[in-house]
Design an enzyme around this catalytic site. Sequence first.
Site, short mmCIF file in Angstrom:
data_model
loop_
_atom_site.label_atom_id
_atom_site.label_comp_id
_atom_site.label_asym_id
_atom_site.label_seq_id
_atom_site.Cartn_x
_atom_site.Cartn_y
_atom_site.Cartn_z
N ASN A 16 4.39 6.16 -13.77
CA ASN A 16 4.79 7.53 -14.03
C ASN A 16 6.27 7.38 -14.54
OD1 ASN A 16 2.69 8.92 -13.27
ND2 ASN A 16 3.32 8.92 -10.91
N ARG A 40 0.86 -1.14 0.13
CA ARG A 40 0.11 -0.07 0.21
C ARG A 40 0.82 1.43 0.05
NH1 ARG A 40 -5.28 -1.78 0.22
NH2 ARG A 40 -5.18 -3.82 1.31
N ASP A 41 0.51 2.35 -0.66
CA ASP A 41 1.13 3.56 -0.83
C ASP A 41 1.01 4.23 0.52
OD1 ASP A 41 1.97 5.51 -3.63
OD2 ASP A 41 1.80 6.31 -1.45
N HIS A 100 1.22 2.01 -10.19
CA HIS A 100 0.15 2.29 -9.24
C HIS A 100 -1.23 1.74 -9.58
CE1 HIS A 100 2.29 6.18 -7.56
NE2 HIS A 100 2.92 6.10 -8.83
N HIS A 132 7.48 1.19 -11.03
CA HIS A 132 6.31 0.69 -10.27
C HIS A 132 4.82 1.12 -11.12
CE1 HIS A 132 7.63 4.70 -8.87
NE2 HIS A 132 6.47 4.98 -8.81
N VAL A 186 10.38 7.89 -7.34
CA VAL A 186 10.99 6.74 -6.97
C VAL A 186 11.66 6.05 -8.03
CG1 VAL A 186 11.10 4.52 -5.59
CG2 VAL A 186 10.06 6.45 -4.63
P1 AMP Z 1 5.92 8.09 -8.25
O1 AMP Z 1 5.48 9.77 -7.86
O2 AMP Z 1 5.18 7.53 -9.49
O3 AMP Z 1 7.12 7.75 -8.23
O4 AMP Z 1 5.15 7.35 -6.99
C1 AMP Z 1 5.97 7.02 -5.86
C2 AMP Z 1 4.86 6.79 -4.94
O5 AMP Z 1 5.68 5.88 -3.85
C3 AMP Z 1 4.21 7.86 -4.19
O6 AMP Z 1 2.96 7.66 -4.28
C4 AMP Z 1 4.56 7.78 -2.61
O7 AMP Z 1 3.67 7.96 -1.73
C5 AMP Z 1 5.06 6.36 -2.50
N1 AMP Z 1 6.05 6.04 -1.53
C6 AMP Z 1 7.05 6.52 -1.26
N2 AMP Z 1 8.02 5.79 -0.43
C7 AMP Z 1 7.30 4.77 0.03
C8 AMP Z 1 7.11 3.87 1.13
N3 AMP Z 1 8.23 3.84 1.68
N4 AMP Z 1 6.09 2.97 1.14
C9 AMP Z 1 5.07 3.03 0.35
N5 AMP Z 1 4.93 3.96 -0.44
C10 AMP Z 1 5.92 4.88 -0.72
#
Ligand code: AMP
Length: 116
Positions: A89, A31-32, A104, A102, A98
């Site tokens: 993304n 989960r995010d 979403h 990944h 990140v």
């Molecule tokens: P993006 O912006 O597509 O790179 O998405 C990165 C996502 O990772 C964001 O929605 C963050 O809220 C989520 N995120 C970052 N660190 C963590 C973590 N440690 N555990 C869960 N979600 C995370």
Amino acid sequence: MTETDTVFGKIARGELEADLVYQDDEIVAFRDLNPQAPVHILIIPRQPIATLNDVSVADATLLGRLLQVAAQLAKQEGIAEQGYRTVINCNAQAGQTVYHLHVHLLGGRALQWPPG
Ligand code: AMP
């Protein structure tokens, strides 16, 4: 951070806690931390691929499996029939923060289109 040492790499290696909802030899889903919808799950390969730009034909099966796991989780979370969105993304202008590939999975509310 290098592409092999992102927070998602640490989660995939079991070095950082996450609210895991699925895992197998190739894929982890959790989960995010900052959910943008009632259901917001991230599906990642264990293999540290930085962005969608970095995939090759050798990754085609893995990419398909990321989506198959997303669909399976959507059913499990009870959002498959009402509808959901999958998003990847890629790089800064799309909002990637990140650099570990990944997907979403977002659902549980009406989602706007086009996205911001
Ligand atoms: P993006 O912006 O597509 O790179 O998405 C990165 C996502 O990772 C964001 O929605 C963050 O809220 C989520 N995120 C970052 N660190 C963590 C973590 N440690 N555990 C869960 N979600 C995370």
